[in-house]
Design a protein around this motif. Structure first.
Motif, short mmCIF file in Angstrom:
data_model
loop_
_atom_site.label_atom_id
_atom_site.label_comp_id
_atom_site.label_asym_id
_atom_site.label_seq_id
_atom_site.Cartn_x
_atom_site.Cartn_y
_atom_site.Cartn_z
N VAL A 12 0.83 -1.21 0.00
CA VAL A 12 0.00 0.00 0.00
C VAL A 12 0.87 1.26 0.00
CG1 VAL A 12 -1.56 1.38 1.44
CG2 VAL A 12 -2.07 -1.02 0.99
N ILE A 13 1.96 1.23 0.75
CA ILE A 13 2.86 2.39 0.80
C ILE A 13 3.42 2.68 -0.59
CG2 ILE A 13 5.07 3.25 1.67
CD1 ILE A 13 4.50 1.70 4.27
N ILE A 14 3.85 1.63 -1.29
CA ILE A 14 4.40 1.82 -2.65
C ILE A 14 3.31 2.32 -3.59
CG2 ILE A 14 5.36 0.63 -4.66
CD1 ILE A 14 6.93 -1.14 -2.76
N ARG A 15 2.14 1.74 -3.51
CA ARG A 15 1.07 2.14 -4.42
C ARG A 15 0.64 3.58 -4.20
NH1 ARG A 15 -3.08 -3.02 -4.90
NH2 ARG A 15 -1.90 -4.16 -6.48
N LYS A 16 0.63 4.01 -2.95
CA LYS A 16 0.23 5.38 -2.67
C LYS A 16 1.22 6.39 -3.24
CE LYS A 16 -2.73 4.87 1.38
NZ LYS A 16 -2.92 5.17 2.82
N LYS A 17 2.46 5.95 -3.42
CA LYS A 17 3.49 6.84 -3.97
C LYS A 17 3.93 6.38 -5.36
CE LYS A 17 3.33 9.12 -0.17
NZ LYS A 17 2.63 10.43 -0.15
N TYR A 18 3.09 5.59 -6.00
CA TYR A 18 3.43 4.99 -7.29
C TYR A 18 3.71 6.06 -8.35
CZ TYR A 18 3.08 1.23 -10.84
OH TYR A 18 3.34 0.32 -11.82
N VAL A 19 2.91 7.12 -8.35
CA VAL A 19 3.06 8.15 -9.38
C VAL A 19 4.38 8.90 -9.24
CG1 VAL A 19 2.10 10.29 -10.30
CG2 VAL A 19 0.59 8.37 -9.79
N PRO A 20 4.70 9.49 -8.07
CA PRO A 20 5.99 10.18 -7.98
C PRO A 20 7.19 9.24 -8.13
CG PRO A 20 4.91 10.10 -5.83
CD PRO A 20 3.91 9.66 -6.83
N LEU A 21 7.06 8.01 -7.66
CA LEU A 21 8.17 7.07 -7.80
C LEU A 21 8.43 6.75 -9.28
CD1 LEU A 21 7.41 4.57 -4.89
CD2 LEU A 21 9.44 6.00 -5.08
N SER A 22 7.37 6.47 -10.02
CA SER A 22 7.55 6.11 -11.43
C SER A 22 7.92 7.33 -12.28
CB SER A 22 6.28 5.46 -11.98
OG SER A 22 5.17 6.33 -11.88
N ARG A 23 7.56 8.50 -11.80
CA ARG A 23 7.86 9.72 -12.56
C ARG A 23 9.29 10.20 -12.34
NH1 ARG A 23 4.40 13.64 -10.09
NH2 ARG A 23 6.13 13.88 -8.62
N ASP A 24 9.76 10.13 -11.09
CA ASP A 24 11.05 10.75 -10.74
C ASP A 24 12.23 9.79 -10.71
OD1 ASP A 24 9.51 13.00 -10.44
OD2 ASP A 24 9.45 12.94 -8.25
N LEU A 25 11.96 8.50 -10.66
CA LEU A 25 13.05 7.54 -10.52
C LEU A 25 13.61 7.11 -11.87
CD1 LEU A 25 14.75 5.50 -8.87
CD2 LEU A 25 12.82 3.91 -9.05
N ASN A 26 14.93 7.17 -11.99
CA ASN A 26 15.60 6.56 -13.14
C ASN A 26 16.14 5.21 -12.65
OD1 ASN A 26 17.24 5.71 -15.25
ND2 ASN A 26 17.82 7.81 -15.79
N PRO A 27 15.51 4.12 -13.07
CA PRO A 27 15.84 2.81 -12.51
C PRO A 27 17.31 2.41 -12.63
CG PRO A 27 13.81 2.70 -13.76
CD PRO A 27 14.41 4.04 -14.04
N LYS A 28 18.00 2.90 -13.64
CA LYS A 28 19.38 2.43 -13.85
C LYS A 28 20.28 2.71 -12.66
CE LYS A 28 21.25 6.51 -16.30
NZ LYS A 28 21.82 6.98 -17.58
N TYR A 29 19.90 3.68 -11.82
CA TYR A 29 20.74 4.03 -10.68
C TYR A 29 20.51 3.11 -9.47
CZ TYR A 29 21.69 8.25 -13.36
OH TYR A 29 22.06 9.12 -14.35
N VAL A 30 19.41 2.40 -9.44
CA VAL A 30 19.14 1.52 -8.29
C VAL A 30 19.24 0.04 -8.65
CG1 VAL A 30 17.65 3.22 -7.17
CG2 VAL A 30 16.63 1.53 -8.70
N LEU A 31 19.26 -0.27 -9.94
CA LEU A 31 19.28 -1.68 -10.35
C LEU A 31 20.50 -2.44 -9.84
CD1 LEU A 31 17.89 -1.52 -14.01
CD2 LEU A 31 16.70 -2.20 -11.92
N PRO A 32 21.72 -1.88 -9.91
CA PRO A 32 22.88 -2.65 -9.43
C PRO A 32 22.75 -3.05 -7.96
CG PRO A 32 23.61 -0.79 -10.76
CD PRO A 32 22.14 -0.60 -10.54
N TYR A 33 22.28 -2.14 -7.13
CA TYR A 33 22.14 -2.44 -5.70
C TYR A 33 21.07 -3.52 -5.48
CZ TYR A 33 21.88 -1.63 -0.65
OH TYR A 33 21.92 -1.79 0.71
#
Length: 379
Positions: A12-33
């Protein structure tokens, strides 16, 4: 790390912030971790790598959807990945809410105790936080009508047909369409728990004395699966109600009778649903701007005329209250339609709005199949 559902709390926490997370995050920076910490497998990394960098939001959504299948540890690792990658502001969005204090817990307990007893109490209880919304009010009112109808039937030994009228009115208020829904409410032990044989006997008796009893005709037809017989029975119900006029108990719900007819045709001929449109047109003649009819007509138009479907879904969103059970479906369908027209920005906008709408939907609403189709379009 096995694919296991994340707990509702973290999801629920992720879904509530789904829009800003998907809008502002560039996945390539978190994928290695995430790969290092075994949240992502090699196969998942390959799937994500296959999504072009130009579709950053799409890749972010895909990543979020994967994370929500990777268990509760993935939630903490993802949050740490955000912090390690310079996305502290996004990590803050994932802060868990504080637990309810004792006074708040007491308030919830009091609210529960104030809900009247009845076979559908659990359903009414889960809607209490939303009871001021138009959608929840209709469902709660429908539950009370059905409970009153069941009480009349039980007290009369299944001889008083007024109980049937109350139950069907409850279904109408809740805008039920499918046989499975009618079956569950009538016969399931955790719903009304009515006696199937005695109810059938009452309807048969009523129709013997009055073949134009629209309530019995409707209930018999509504319990049928999606086939030609159901269509014929619903046509008959509509004709009977029109012929009986305003004295018929279902006359004020004629718009929904036509929707049940149209939905039966739509499910029977989904690849060529033109035959269903007249039913929805009739529904709108009897209740102008009826959101359910507009939405179902739009589903037909997805096959027949996509531009009309877009206009109709947008019209539905103007008419429907925010908690209506089809709001998230409409956004997913619009995402699909815009994607097919190569209007990717609008498609992504409505996909994100659909995710937001999921969080606002009532706990009694089903997810539907639109999300799965939309996810395939964006995969």
């Amino acid at each position: 790390m096995a694919d296991v559902p994340m707990s509702d709390r973290h999801r629920v926490i992720i879904r509530k912030k789904y829009v800003p997370l998907s809008r502002d995050l560039n996945p390539k920076y978190v994928l290695p971790y995430l790969y290092q910490e075994k949240v992502l497998t090699e196969e998942m990394m390959e799937d994500l790598a296959a999504i072009p960098e130009a579709k950053k939001s799409h890749k972010a959504r895909k990543l979020l959807d994967i994370i929500m299948t990777r268990g509760d540890r993935a939630f903490g690792v993802f949050k740490q990945a955000l912090e390690e990658s310079g996305y502290g502001h996004l990590a803050e969005l994932l802060e868990e809410p504080k637990p309810l204090v004792e006074s708040e817990l007491h308030h919830e307990q009091v609210a529960s105790e104030e809900v009247s007893e009845g076979p559908l109490k659990s359903l009414r209880l889960c809607l209490q936080p939303y009871r001021e919304t138009p959608s929840a009010k209709k469902i709660i009112q429908g539950c009370r009508l059905m409970e009153k109808g069941a009480e009349i039937l039980n007290n009369s030994g299944y001889t008083d047909a007024e109980g049937l009228i109350k139950i069907v009115e409850g279904f109408m208020l809740q805008e039920r369409l499918t046989a499975r829904s009618y079956e569950r409410f009538l016969y399931s032990p955790d719903h009304l728990g009515l006696d199937r044989a005695r109810l059938a006997e009452l309807m048969t008796s009523q129709l013997h004395h009055n073949p134009a009893d629209s309530t019995c005709l409707f209930l018999q037809g509504a319990l049928l699966p999606f086939d030609e017989t159901r269509v014929q029975e619903m046509r008959k119900v509509a004709d009977v109600v029109v012929q009986n006029g305003e004295d018929d108990p279902l006359h004020k719900y004629l718009h929904h009778v036509y929707c049940v007819l149209g939905d039966s045709l739509l499910n029977l001929y989904r690849d060529s649903p033109s035959c269903a449109l007249p039913a929805f047109t009739s529904a709108l003649m009897h209740k102008r701007d009826y959101p359910t009819a507009v939405h179902l007509a739009a589903e037909c138009s997805m096959v027949l005329s996509p531009p009309d479907a877009i206009e109709q879904f947008r019209r539905y969103l103007q008419l429907a209250p925010p908690c209506d059970k089809r709001v998230h479906w409409a956004h997913y369908f619009l995402a699909i339609l815009y994607s097919r027209q190569a209007q990717q920005e609008k498609a992504e906008e409505h996909y994100n709005l659909a995710v937001q709408a999921e969080e606002k939907r009532l706990p009694t609403s089903v997810m539907g199949w639109a999300k799965e189709v939309a996810q395939k379009v964006f995969s």
